[in-house]
Scaffold this motif. Structure first.
Motif, short mmCIF file in Angstrom:
data_model
loop_
_atom_site.label_atom_id
_atom_site.label_comp_id
_atom_site.label_asym_id
_atom_site.label_seq_id
_atom_site.Cartn_x
_atom_site.Cartn_y
_atom_site.Cartn_z
N LEU A 105 -37.44 -52.01 -4.42
CA LEU A 105 -36.02 -52.22 -4.10
C LEU A 105 -35.34 -50.86 -4.18
CD1 LEU A 105 -32.91 -52.60 -5.20
CD2 LEU A 105 -33.70 -54.22 -3.47
N GLU A 106 -34.73 -50.45 -3.07
CA GLU A 106 -34.05 -49.15 -3.06
C GLU A 106 -32.54 -49.35 -2.99
OE1 GLU A 106 -35.47 -45.20 -1.44
OE2 GLU A 106 -34.32 -45.98 0.28
N ALA A 145 -40.06 -52.58 -8.75
CA ALA A 145 -39.91 -51.13 -8.88
C ALA A 145 -38.63 -50.72 -8.17
CB ALA A 145 -41.11 -50.42 -8.27
N ILE A 146 -37.90 -49.78 -8.78
CA ILE A 146 -36.57 -49.43 -8.26
C ILE A 146 -36.52 -47.96 -7.85
CG2 ILE A 146 -34.10 -49.39 -8.72
CD1 ILE A 146 -35.45 -52.18 -8.84
N SER A 147 -36.06 -47.73 -6.63
CA SER A 147 -35.75 -46.39 -6.14
C SER A 147 -34.25 -46.30 -5.91
CB SER A 147 -36.50 -46.13 -4.82
OG SER A 147 -36.07 -44.93 -4.21
N VAL A 148 -33.72 -45.10 -6.00
CA VAL A 148 -32.31 -44.86 -5.68
C VAL A 148 -32.26 -43.78 -4.61
CG1 VAL A 148 -30.04 -44.22 -6.54
CG2 VAL A 148 -31.62 -45.45 -8.04
N LYS A 149 -31.65 -44.08 -3.48
CA LYS A 149 -31.52 -43.11 -2.39
C LYS A 149 -30.20 -42.37 -2.56
CE LYS A 149 -32.66 -41.28 1.71
NZ LYS A 149 -32.61 -42.06 2.98
N VAL A 150 -30.26 -41.04 -2.62
CA VAL A 150 -29.08 -40.20 -2.85
C VAL A 150 -29.04 -39.08 -1.83
CG1 VAL A 150 -29.10 -40.73 -5.33
CG2 VAL A 150 -30.26 -38.67 -4.49
#
Length: 243
Positions: A105-106, A145-150
């Motif tokens: 999940l992003e 699992a977690i991603s963060v798009k910046v």
């Protein structure tokens, strides 16, 4: 997180299961979306479509994500879904769907479109660390699992500090659009133990080597993801680096 360490970065209104399948062998991951989950972000997406942007606007975003991930259950790569929301309930629901497919999940803290920022999603979250971390915590508790798009180059946002905050909140990865500041990848990598995915301008062996030399764990391609040959060229460079 994924291997080979090449990801396909989400493209507005284009990045679906068919798009991911076209490059599933050279790539190790594909982030579908972005998908607007709640009414404020869906209203923003509709306004963006009205001015000729492509956006995913399924009747039921949660069902759409489940269907798309189901189509990739047997794919070589690991799927992910880039989402935009203000409301935590649909975020939790979609994250549970991602967990059931072993997908990432992003959280989208990246979109700079005025409508999405006005809704309180996308890039606006970079300036509201508490709300961003609340989304990360909510998603992390739902089991995926977690991603963060910046994105880089916001003068009032210090990405290494922000990365430390989302790491504490439960993120596993940070997907950095470096813009014209590639060395920010080194700063983020030095500041955290997150899995760092470097994005922006990844085209050549030199691009790949530069990002990986700054400490990135993987690279991602956006517009070149439409061309399997270009993705294979990036894959070849990543493979060479890790030999």
């Amino acid at each position: 997180m994924f291997a080979p360490r090449v990801a396909l970065a989400s493209l507005s209104g284009e990045s679906d299961a068919d798009w991911a399948k076209a490059c599933e062998h050279p790539a190790g991951a594909a982030f579908l979306g972005g998908v607007a989950l709640d009414e404020p972000t869906r209203e923003a997406a509709r306004a963006m479509v009205d001015r000729d942007r492509d956006e995913f606007l399924p009747e039921d975003p949660v069902e759409f994500v489940d269907d798309q991930l189901s189509a990739l259950d047997d794919a070589f790569l690991r799927a992910g879904v880039n989402v935009r929301t203000v409301d935590l309930d649909p975020l939790r629901e979609v994250t549970e769907v991602c967990a059931s497919h072993d997908a990432v999940l992003e959280v989208n803290a990246h979109c700079r479109q005025d409508e999405m920022c006005a809704a309180g999603a996308g890039e606006s979250l970079l300036r509201d660390t508490a709300r961003l971390c609340e989304q990360v915590e909510t998603a992390s508790d739902a089991g995926a699992a977690i991603s963060v798009k910046v994105r880089a180059e916001l003068p009032d946002v210090h990405l290494p500090t922000l990365a430390q905050a989302v790491e504490r909140a439960g993120a596993d990865a940070i997907h950095v659009d470096a813009m014209d500041s590639r060395r920010v990848v080194r700063d983020v990598s030095d500041a955290t133990d997150l899995f760092v995915v470097a994005n922006n301008g990844v085209r050549t062996r030199e691009d790949v080597f530069e990002y990986l030399s700054y400490g990135a764990d993987a690279v991602s391609v956006g517009r070149p993801s439409r061309d399997p040959e270009k993705v294979r060229a990036v894959y070849a460079a990543v493979k060479e680096w890790f030999l």
